[in-house]
Design a protein around this motif. Structure first.
Motif, PDB file in Angstrom:
ATOM      1  N   VAL A 183      48.316  45.048  13.475  1.00  0.00           N
ATOM      2  CA  VAL A 183      48.207  44.157  14.621  1.00  0.00           C
ATOM      3  C   VAL A 183      48.122  42.729  14.099  1.00  0.00           C
ATOM      4  N   PRO A 184      48.713  41.743  14.778  1.00  0.00           N
ATOM      5  CA  PRO A 184      48.602  40.354  14.312  1.00  0.00           C
ATOM      6  C   PRO A 184      47.136  39.957  14.122  1.00  0.00           C
ATOM      7  N   PRO A 185      46.740  39.551  12.914  1.00  0.00           N
ATOM      8  CA  PRO A 185      45.345  39.196  12.669  1.00  0.00           C
ATOM      9  C   PRO A 185      45.121  37.675  12.623  1.00  0.00           C
ATOM     10  N   ILE A 186      43.879  37.303  12.799  1.00  0.00           N
ATOM     11  CA  ILE A 186      43.423  35.952  12.461  1.00  0.00           C
ATOM     12  C   ILE A 186      42.910  36.013  11.028  1.00  0.00           C
ATOM     13  N   LEU A 187      43.322  35.066  10.195  1.00  0.00           N
ATOM     14  CA  LEU A 187      42.819  34.999   8.819  1.00  0.00           C
ATOM     15  C   LEU A 187      41.923  33.781   8.663  1.00  0.00           C
ATOM     16  N   VAL A 188      40.797  33.970   8.010  1.00  0.00           N
ATOM     17  CA  VAL A 188      39.809  32.910   7.824  1.00  0.00           C
ATOM     18  C   VAL A 188      39.536  32.772   6.332  1.00  0.00           C
ATOM     19  N   PHE A 189      39.668  31.551   5.795  1.00  0.00           N
ATOM     20  CA  PHE A 189      39.525  31.308   4.358  1.00  0.00           C
ATOM     21  C   PHE A 189      38.380  30.324   4.122  1.00  0.00           C
ATOM     22  N   PRO A 190      37.170  30.785   3.836  1.00  0.00           N
ATOM     23  CA  PRO A 190      36.055  29.863   3.577  1.00  0.00           C
ATOM     24  C   PRO A 190      36.138  29.275   2.160  1.00  0.00           C
ATOM     25  N   ASP A 191      35.621  28.076   2.007  1.00  0.00           N
ATOM     26  CA  ASP A 191      35.462  27.467   0.691  1.00  0.00           C
ATOM     27  C   ASP A 191      34.184  28.034   0.074  1.00  0.00           C
ATOM     28  N   LEU A 192      34.309  28.640  -1.098  1.00  0.00           N
ATOM     29  CA  LEU A 192      33.173  29.329  -1.719  1.00  0.00           C
ATOM     30  C   LEU A 192      32.358  28.442  -2.645  1.00  0.00           C
ATOM     31  N   GLU A 193      32.912  27.298  -3.053  1.00  0.00           N
ATOM     32  CA  GLU A 193      32.221  26.449  -4.031  1.00  0.00           C
ATOM     33  C   GLU A 193      31.316  25.457  -3.306  1.00  0.00           C
ATOM     34  N   ILE A 194      30.135  25.926  -2.953  1.00  0.00           N
ATOM     35  CA  ILE A 194      29.127  25.112  -2.280  1.00  0.00           C
ATOM     36  C   ILE A 194      27.840  25.230  -3.080  1.00  0.00           C
ATOM     37  N   PRO A 195      27.455  24.148  -3.818  1.00  0.00           N
ATOM     38  CA  PRO A 195      28.105  22.837  -3.922  1.00  0.00           C
ATOM     39  C   PRO A 195      29.387  22.896  -4.745  1.00  0.00           C
ATOM     40  N   ALA A 196      30.152  21.820  -4.695  1.00  0.00           N
ATOM     41  CA  ALA A 196      31.460  21.767  -5.340  1.00  0.00           C
ATOM     42  C   ALA A 196      31.351  22.080  -6.825  1.00  0.00           C
ATOM     43  N   GLY A 197      32.263  22.922  -7.304  1.00  0.00           N
ATOM     44  CA  GLY A 197      32.332  23.250  -8.715  1.00  0.00           C
ATOM     45  C   GLY A 197      31.468  24.399  -9.164  1.00  0.00           C
ATOM     46  N   ARG A 198      30.626  24.944  -8.305  1.00  0.00           N
ATOM     47  CA  ARG A 198      29.710  26.011  -8.712  1.00  0.00           C
ATOM     48  C   ARG A 198      30.362  27.375  -8.493  1.00  0.00           C
ATOM     49  N   ASP A 199      30.193  28.251  -9.479  1.00  0.00           N
ATOM     50  CA  ASP A 199      30.563  29.650  -9.342  1.00  0.00           C
ATOM     51  C   ASP A 199      29.416  30.339  -8.610  1.00  0.00           C
ATOM     52  N   THR A 200      29.516  30.409  -7.293  1.00  0.00           N
ATOM     53  CA  THR A 200      28.388  30.858  -6.468  1.00  0.00           C
ATOM     54  C   THR A 200      28.240  32.373  -6.432  1.00  0.00           C
ATOM     55  N   GLU A 201      29.317  33.117  -6.727  1.00  0.00           N
ATOM     56  CA  GLU A 201      29.332  34.567  -6.563  1.00  0.00           C
ATOM     57  C   GLU A 201      28.953  34.963  -5.135  1.00  0.00           C
ATOM     58  N   CYS A 202      29.005  34.003  -4.212  1.00  0.00           N
ATOM     59  CA  CYS A 202      28.787  34.264  -2.780  1.00  0.00           C
ATOM     60  C   CYS A 202      27.418  34.871  -2.484  1.00  0.00           C
ATOM     61  N   VAL A 203      26.406  34.490  -3.236  1.00  0.00           N
ATOM     62  CA  VAL A 203      25.078  35.068  -3.031  1.00  0.00           C
ATOM     63  C   VAL A 203      24.149  34.052  -2.383  1.00  0.00           C
TER      64      VAL A 203
END
Length: 371
Positions: A183-203
């Protein structure tokens, strides 16, 4: 000698140093007048720079696993893949459409991609997301219950734009829709580097640190549902990611099965891989919670996983193969194994159509028959 072996890197660095010493020692001979001397100086400088570039490339490749071996680098052996799947033992809510006056349309992409700032009432985080709408959104009726949603995560270092450019996701999605695979989806792309440049591992970090897991699992979905004609059940929400973003996708789906029903991982992994920023020890309660392989063994969530990894990818293969072996009960894992190949988007992009077809076959909200 292997492409990423310390011996190969050491030889390359040694050759670069020797070339530099040679040109310094022999420069007086090259400083003479004449065409031959001029060509000698030019050739010497080019040679020194090439040896330095080769040494730098080998060190960077060893760090990020871009190419797995010499055959992969030279393209002398075609990549093969094998797919295995483990066996395993509703209703949609209403939708709303609220235009976001602050959303900025991104040039190109058929006018379907927008950038917006998404606040986080639950997390305290405000971050940037890109949203790709289905073709004809707003001019065609939405599927019953709303459009399914894929929350997709980039690698590190990287930006949300990776999905639109390097991974070429828009034509892949449109092709899957046209062939009635999803089915046609909506795609959402969040910026993961918060703060900029950090490898956040999304935790979620400690006190005073950004709560990325909460932002992406709670605030971003709530914002999407309040601004677009999006479905509201886990059967219509999936995650997708590459490399570090693959870990994020796996983590969010397996830890929040009430929100997401499936995850797609390209070179991702199933235990966190912290860099210079380490918010907590892996043997702490917070760290043990993120051990998805153990979770699969002890308390497998009722979600589906599509994971692609190369046997020569030391970042993704160990935990991905371990998860596939541990999966049981309601957790179903489809493992696409690359026999050779590195850790890079040029390999993964070609498998996006296969992953989308799998999504339409495995998650009810994405199945064409549910439209």
């Amino acid at each position: 000698m292997g492409l990423s072996s310390p011996v190969t890197q050491g030889v390359a660095i040694g050759v670069a140093c020797a070339a530099l010493v040679a040109i310094v020692v022999g420069w007086r001979l090259l400083a003479r007048r004449g065409v031959l001397a001029l060509l000698g100086r030019a050739a010497s400088l080019i040679a020194v720079n090439l040896t330095v570039l080769v040494a730098v490339f080998l060190v960077v490749n060893s760090e990020f696993g871009l190419y797995s071996d010499w055959d992969d680098l030279l393209g002398t052996r075609s990549a093969q893949s094998a797919t295995t799947t483990t066996t395993s033992g509703g209703d949609t809510g209403g939708t709303t459409t609220v235009s976001d006056p602050k959303a900025e349309q991104i040039a190109g992409y058929d006018g379907r991609v927008f950038r917006a700032q998404v606040p986080g009432p639950a997390s305290g985080v405000t971050g940037t997301v890109l949203v790709m709408l289905p073709a004809g959104y707003g001019t065609k009726p939405a599927p019953a219950g709303g459009y399914p949603v894929v929350e997709a995560f980039h690698g590190y270092p990287g930006t949300p734009q990776q999905w639109l450019d390097a991974m070429d996701v828009q034509p892949a999605v449109d092709g899957a829709v046209t062939s009635r695979q999803i089915v046609p989806p909506i795609l959402v792309f969040p910026d993961l580097e918060i703060p900029a440049g950090r490898d956040t591992e999304c935790v979620n970090g400690g006190p005073g640190e950004p709560q990325l897991e909460t932002w992406m699992s709670k605030d971003v979905p709530d914002w999407v549902e309040s601004h677009y004609q999006a479905a509201r059940t886990a059967a219509s929400w999936a995650t997708m990611g590459l490399s570090m973003g693959g870990w994020c996708a796996n983590q969010l789906t397996m830890l929040h099965p009430d929100r997401f029903g499936a995850t797609i991982s390209f070179g991702g992994y199933f235990t966190p891989n912290f860099g210079s920023w380490t918010p907590f020890a892996l043997d702490s309660p917070a760290g043990q919670r993120l051990d998805l392989v153990t979770l699969a063994k002890v308390s497998p969530p009722a979600v589906r996983v599509w994971a692609m990894a190369s046997e020569s990818d030391s970042l993704s293969w160990p935990s991905t193969s371990a998860l596939a072996a541990a999966a049981h009960g309601p957790l179903q894992v489809t493992l696409v194994t690359q026999q050779q190949g590195g850790h890079r988007t040029s390999i993964w992009a070609g498998f996006v159509p296969q992953a989308l077809e799998w999504l339409g076959e495995n998650l009810q909200g994405f199945a064409p028959t549910s439209a």
